[in-house]
Design a protein around this motif. Structure first.
Motif, PDB file in Angstrom:
ATOM      1  N   HIS A 150       0.823  -1.214   0.000  1.00 60.08           N
ATOM      2  CA  HIS A 150       0.000   0.000   0.000  1.00 60.08           C
ATOM      3  C   HIS A 150       0.856   1.262   0.000  1.00 60.08           C
ATOM      4  N   GLY A 151       1.850   1.280  -0.863  1.00 58.39           N
ATOM      5  CA  GLY A 151       2.687   2.453  -1.023  1.00 58.39           C
ATOM      6  C   GLY A 151       4.040   2.368  -0.335  1.00 58.39           C
ATOM      7  N   GLY A 152       4.247   1.357   0.480  1.00 59.07           N
ATOM      8  CA  GLY A 152       5.508   1.239   1.206  1.00 59.07           C
ATOM      9  C   GLY A 152       6.468   0.248   0.586  1.00 59.07           C
ATOM     10  N   CYS A 153       6.432   0.093  -0.725  1.00 60.27           N
ATOM     11  CA  CYS A 153       7.214  -0.976  -1.351  1.00 60.27           C
ATOM     12  C   CYS A 153       8.716  -0.791  -1.212  1.00 60.27           C
ATOM     13  N   PRO A 203       8.402   5.160  -8.247  1.00 54.46           N
ATOM     14  CA  PRO A 203       9.858   5.050  -8.418  1.00 54.46           C
ATOM     15  C   PRO A 203      10.501   4.043  -7.464  1.00 54.46           C
ATOM     16  N   ASP A 204       9.925   3.886  -6.262  1.00 55.18           N
ATOM     17  CA  ASP A 204      10.436   2.887  -5.320  1.00 55.18           C
ATOM     18  C   ASP A 204      10.246   1.484  -5.872  1.00 55.18           C
ATOM     19  N   LEU A 205       9.112   1.276  -6.536  1.00 53.20           N
ATOM     20  CA  LEU A 205       8.872  -0.024  -7.158  1.00 53.20           C
ATOM     21  C   LEU A 205       9.887  -0.287  -8.260  1.00 53.20           C
ATOM     22  N   LEU A 206      10.122   0.691  -9.107  1.00 58.86           N
ATOM     23  CA  LEU A 206      11.085   0.518 -10.199  1.00 58.86           C
ATOM     24  C   LEU A 206      12.472   0.197  -9.653  1.00 58.86           C
ATOM     25  N   ASP A 207      12.812   0.768  -8.521  1.00 58.00           N
ATOM     26  CA  ASP A 207      14.124   0.508  -7.924  1.00 58.00           C
ATOM     27  C   ASP A 207      14.272  -0.946  -7.490  1.00 58.00           C
ATOM     28  N   LEU A 208      13.157  -1.590  -7.163  1.00 56.02           N
ATOM     29  CA  LEU A 208      13.213  -2.992  -6.742  1.00 56.02           C
ATOM     30  C   LEU A 208      13.558  -3.940  -7.883  1.00 56.02           C
ATOM     31  N   ALA A 209      13.529  -3.448  -9.107  1.00 56.80           N
ATOM     32  CA  ALA A 209      13.841  -4.312 -10.256  1.00 56.80           C
ATOM     33  C   ALA A 209      15.266  -4.838 -10.205  1.00 56.80           C
ATOM     34  N   ARG A 210      16.137  -4.201  -9.422  1.00 61.84           N
ATOM     35  CA  ARG A 210      17.526  -4.679  -9.331  1.00 61.84           C
ATOM     36  C   ARG A 210      17.633  -6.003  -8.586  1.00 61.84           C
TER      37      ARG A 210
END
Length: 302
Positions: A140-143, A182-189
């Motif tokens: 809920h937004g805290g990814c 953007p936090d979600l996109l950062d998790l792609a690493r």
């Protein structure tokens, strides 16, 4: 036959639909049977082959008996146990279940639960990694906080729900934004992190087919690749969203068909990408058996 009509379509999240009129008395078995039939009818109407049942265990168990393979179960873990180990192992051993879901975010406040900071979910992630149970994560937004979990448990499949953002109508209206995207996109690493592409139309400013979503969806696909993205409708929630848009506004939220077809019928995705997003990713990450060719037709009783 059109190429997209050859796709096997898996919906990575439905909840149990509730009939407007419920059975008299306390016949919960009948109510559960009605919910399963409502879900199956909705799926058949738009061409969904199977749907992950993010429901109570009674729905999952009965659906597994009535329609084997059509409703793979996802068990929800609430932060109420001191040690999740036994519960995780029980779910992993149940052939009706294919994954768990960790309620690490509070949907009512769009904030991470204090239990997450207190380490309440640590035994869940450790046990799930040990037995190979994939875990969906409702942040809920805290990814951004899932980075620490991905680092500690590199062999655990983590799937971020709802493209990592807070969404209407369960979260407060003021949280409805792309702020955490953007936090979600950062998790792609992290190669063990995947994404549930669910609820995006709720953040659109346009009517169907929600064309203003594509700049962010293209970012999502560029970051994760289609092989780490799975489509989900969450159609019972989207139908309750009061978003009267378009030339013919209808106060009935978003339909199941709209949540599917804005992606399925789009020419912005290749057939290969659609094959992953609409089934391949879920099949591989959740180790689903092949879609059945001998599923029974519904019983016709009058």
């Amino acid at each position: 036959m059109a190429p997209i009509d050859t796709l096997e379509i898996i919906d990575a999240q439905i909840h149990e639909p509730f009939p407007a009129v419920r059975p008299n008395g306390a016949d919960m078995h009948l109510l559960t049977r009605m919910q399963i039939e409502l879900a199956r009818e909705a799926m058949d109407a738009i061409g969904v082959d199977r749907a992950l049942a993010v429901t109570d265990d009674a729905f999952i168990e009965l659906a597994s008996t009535l329609f084997p393979g059509r409703f793979p179960g996802v068990h929800t873990f609430f932060p109420i146990l001191d040690d999740f180990g036994p519960a995780v192992r029980k779910v992993a051993a149940n052939p009706a279940m294919v994954a768990g879901r960790a309620l690490v975010g509070n949907f009512a406040t769009a904030e991470m639960r204090p239990e997450f900071d207190a380490g309440k979910f640590d035994t869940l992630y450790a046990a799930a990694e040990d037995v190979g149970l994939p875990i969906f994560n409702s942040t809920h937004g805290g990814c951004a906080r899932m980075a620490e979990v991905a680092e500690r448990h590199p062999a655990l499949t983590l799937i971020i729900d709802h493209i990592g953002v807070a969404q209407h109508p369960v979260s407060p209206p003021e949280t409805m934004s792309w702020a955490s995207f953007p936090d979600l996109l950062d998790l792609a690493r992290y190669p063990n992190v995947a994404v549930k592409l669910c609820g995006a139309p709720l953040l659109s400013e346009h009517a169907y087919p929600f064309e203003d979503l594509w700049p962010r969806l293209e970012q999502l696909i560029a970051a994760f690749g289609a092989e780490r993205i799975m489509w989900a409708s969450d159609y019972t929630r989207l139908r309750t969203a009061d978003l009267p848009r378009g030339a013919r506004p209808r106060r009935r939220g978003l339909t199941y068909a709209e949540s599917l077809n804005f992606l399925l019928r789009s020419d912005r995705l290749s057939l290969a990408d659609k094959r992953q997003i609409f089934g391949g990713t879920a099949t591989r990450l959740l180790r689903l058996p092949p879609i059945g060719t001998d599923w029974p037709m519904p019983e016709m009783r009058w």
